[in-house]
Design an enzyme around this catalytic site. Structure first.
Site, PDB file in Angstrom:
ATOM      1  N   PRO A  24       0.843  -1.202   0.000  1.00  0.00           N
ATOM      2  CA  PRO A  24       0.000   0.000   0.000  1.00  0.00           C
ATOM      3  C   PRO A  24       0.870   1.241   0.000  1.00  0.00           C
ATOM      4  O   PRO A  24       1.906   1.284   0.680  1.00  0.00           O
ATOM      5  CB  PRO A  24      -0.794  -0.135   1.312  1.00  0.00           C
ATOM      6  CG  PRO A  24       0.049  -1.009   2.176  1.00  0.00           C
ATOM      7  CD  PRO A  24       0.772  -1.951   1.266  1.00  0.00           C
ATOM      8  N   THR A  26       0.634   5.685  -0.149  1.00  0.00           N
ATOM      9  CA  THR A  26      -0.203   6.875  -0.075  1.00  0.00           C
ATOM     10  C   THR A  26      -0.272   7.552  -1.440  1.00  0.00           C
ATOM     11  O   THR A  26       0.701   7.567  -2.185  1.00  0.00           O
ATOM     12  CB  THR A  26       0.365   7.855   0.963  1.00  0.00           C
ATOM     13  OG1 THR A  26       0.447   7.193   2.215  1.00  0.00           O
ATOM     14  CG2 THR A  26      -0.534   9.077   1.117  1.00  0.00           C
ATOM     15  N   GLN A 102      -6.688  -0.723   1.988  1.00  0.00           N
ATOM     16  CA  GLN A 102      -6.088  -0.223   3.220  1.00  0.00           C
ATOM     17  C   GLN A 102      -6.756   1.088   3.612  1.00  0.00           C
ATOM     18  O   GLN A 102      -7.023   1.938   2.767  1.00  0.00           O
ATOM     19  CB  GLN A 102      -4.587   0.020   3.061  1.00  0.00           C
ATOM     20  CG  GLN A 102      -3.912   0.334   4.396  1.00  0.00           C
ATOM     21  CD  GLN A 102      -2.530   0.916   4.252  1.00  0.00           C
ATOM     22  OE1 GLN A 102      -2.354   2.000   3.693  1.00  0.00           O
ATOM     23  NE2 GLN A 102      -1.529   0.215   4.760  1.00  0.00           N
ATOM     24  N   HIS A 175      -4.545   0.432   8.848  1.00  0.00           N
ATOM     25  CA  HIS A 175      -3.201   1.018   8.815  1.00  0.00           C
ATOM     26  C   HIS A 175      -2.868   1.538  10.214  1.00  0.00           C
ATOM     27  O   HIS A 175      -3.354   2.571  10.642  1.00  0.00           O
ATOM     28  CB  HIS A 175      -3.200   2.161   7.797  1.00  0.00           C
ATOM     29  CG  HIS A 175      -1.853   2.687   7.424  1.00  0.00           C
ATOM     30  ND1 HIS A 175      -0.695   2.362   8.088  1.00  0.00           N
ATOM     31  CD2 HIS A 175      -1.478   3.549   6.433  1.00  0.00           C
ATOM     32  CE1 HIS A 175       0.331   2.993   7.526  1.00  0.00           C
ATOM     33  NE2 HIS A 175      -0.126   3.706   6.511  1.00  0.00           N
ATOM     34  N   TYR A 180       0.607   7.557  11.753  1.00  0.00           N
ATOM     35  CA  TYR A 180      -0.772   8.012  11.607  1.00  0.00           C
ATOM     36  C   TYR A 180      -1.542   7.709  12.892  1.00  0.00           C
ATOM     37  O   TYR A 180      -0.964   7.265  13.885  1.00  0.00           O
ATOM     38  CB  TYR A 180      -1.398   7.394  10.360  1.00  0.00           C
ATOM     39  CG  TYR A 180      -0.721   7.857   9.092  1.00  0.00           C
ATOM     40  CD1 TYR A 180      -0.730   9.207   8.729  1.00  0.00           C
ATOM     41  CD2 TYR A 180      -0.016   6.976   8.273  1.00  0.00           C
ATOM     42  CE1 TYR A 180      -0.086   9.660   7.586  1.00  0.00           C
ATOM     43  CE2 TYR A 180       0.629   7.417   7.127  1.00  0.00           C
ATOM     44  CZ  TYR A 180       0.596   8.762   6.794  1.00  0.00           C
ATOM     45  OH  TYR A 180       1.237   9.218   5.672  1.00  0.00           O
ATOM     46  N   ARG A 228      -1.373  -3.321   9.690  1.00  0.00           N
ATOM     47  CA  ARG A 228       0.003  -2.915   9.386  1.00  0.00           C
ATOM     48  C   ARG A 228       0.575  -2.118  10.541  1.00  0.00           C
ATOM     49  O   ARG A 228      -0.086  -1.229  11.088  1.00  0.00           O
ATOM     50  CB  ARG A 228       0.050  -2.079   8.106  1.00  0.00           C
ATOM     51  CG  ARG A 228       1.463  -1.988   7.511  1.00  0.00           C
ATOM     52  CD  ARG A 228       1.491  -1.249   6.213  1.00  0.00           C
ATOM     53  NE  ARG A 228       2.561  -1.783   5.357  1.00  0.00           N
ATOM     54  CZ  ARG A 228       3.158  -1.098   4.393  1.00  0.00           C
ATOM     55  NH1 ARG A 228       2.794   0.152   4.137  1.00  0.00           N
ATOM     56  NH2 ARG A 228       4.113  -1.645   3.668  1.00  0.00           N
TER      57      ARG A 228
END
Length: 355
Positions: A24, A26, A102, A175, A180, A228
């Site tokens: 994955p 961004t 994701q 995620h 994050y 993740r």
């Protein structure tokens, strides 16, 4: 674990045709409708056509309020968004690959100017030390989340998971890495709370547990749920998000009790030793869980893929999958392929069509 890159692997209810997947990554390619450009969607299908067994989407933001951190991010909360992704999942499945959506909440990595709620929220009112590379200004100090905010965030993950199911994804990934929101709660570097969501790692894990269990409750049992994690963040990259190997092991122990089908560990370099030990992150993680393990970080050719699979079950590649549409075939042939640089991968954040 396998020394055969092209052997099948049982992942939940699915049989992967090999051990290579698209990591994955961004994106900032969505228009006003929060749907990615067609070339970005085609990129995922093309990787399935060209042999990738597992295809992850870009990180999808989880609500229309506080989740968004960057301009041009995607959502999957409306029928037009579901319809756009349904065409992608159908094509990926037709090419014998498994698709996973994701999703994430950016938390303190957002800045109010592009966030629909005009706010950034986090476990605590602690901003990253570094400036925002997209604005060249300091990140704003986020608002410490209330219980209402927490419940709202959990619901955003649930609703986005429902969108993924409606769009035909074979799985959903939460995620919890890269600094994050979930990672912000997990790390004592960003979580200074004194309530049941702060202090001990068990408390800091509480939000992740609530999200995982709520999401598991709304996706069918024949769909995957993965998580993740990482020890690094996109802001303040030099900071270890967890204090030592023992804390990482405690985190993996907590995760191992949750209803997920696989754990994905993101690293800068899968070969690097973790926390000053003689083990890699995948080796350290493998010692604490029996769940299928995915690893990424400088996997760029057959040699590195084989080495990564000595301690993990699935090798994910980001930059090499992004920039080389024939990566899987070239791995099969054993071609000599140098790693791509982060600068080369920046094409993902431009309007240049993806290869």
């Amino acid at each position: 674990m396998s020394t055969d890159i092209f052997s099948p692997f049982e992942l939940g209810p699915f049989t992967l045709k090999n051990r290579l997947g698209v990591a994955p990554m961004t994106r900032m390619s969505a228009g006003p409708e929060s749907i990615p450009r067609q070339d970005v969607l085609d990129f995922l299908v093309r990787r399935a056509e060209n042999g990738a067994a597992l295809v992850f989407t870009e990180a999808i933001v989880t609500d229309y309020e506080s989740a968004q951190g960057y301009p041009g991010q995607s959502r999957i909360l409306t029928q037009p968004q579901v319809d756009a992704w349904k065409r992608v999942t159908d094509a990926i499945r037709a090419n014998g690959a498994v698709s996973v959506m994701q999703m994430f909440h950016c938390g303190r990595m957002a800045w109010p100017e592009i966030n629909p709620a005009r706010r950034s929220i986090a476990p605590s009112a602690v901003a990253p030390r570094q400036d925002n590379p997209l604005t060249d200004k300091p990140y704003p100090v986020p608002e410490a989340m209330s219980r209402f905010d927490i419940e709202h965030v959990v619901n955003g993950f649930v609703e986005t998971a429902k969108g993924a199911v409606a769009a035909g994804f074979d799985g959903v990934e939460v995620h919890g890495a890269h600094g994050y929101l979930i990672n912000q709660f997990l790390s004592s570097y960003s979580n200074k709370r004194e309530d049941e969501y702060g202090g001990t790692l068990a408390n800091r894990f509480r939000l992740a547990r609530e999200i995982l269990r709520a999401v598991r409750g709304v996706i069918p049992r024949d769909r995957l749920l993965t998580l993740r994690i990482s020890n690094w963040a996109i802001a303040d990259m030099e900071v270890s998000q967890f204090k030592d190997a023992r804390e990482w092991e405690e985190l993996v122990d907590l995760i191992d009790a949750e209803p997920i089908d696989a754990l994905s560990v993101s690293t800068y370099d899968f070969r690097a030793k973790a926390f000053g030990t003689d083990q890699t992150m995948s080796g350290l993680t493998r010692s604490r869980t029996t769940k299928p393990l995915m690893i990424c970080g400088k996997i760029h050719d057959r040699v590195t893929a084989l080495e990564a699979l000595a301690e993990a079950d699935i090798a994910l590649s980001g930059k090499s999958m992004l920039l080389n549409p024939d990566f899987v075939g070239h791995v099969r042939q054993g071609l000599d392929m140098a790693p791509f640089s982060s600068q080369e991968a920046d094409v993902a954040y431009t309007e240049t069509p993806l290869p």
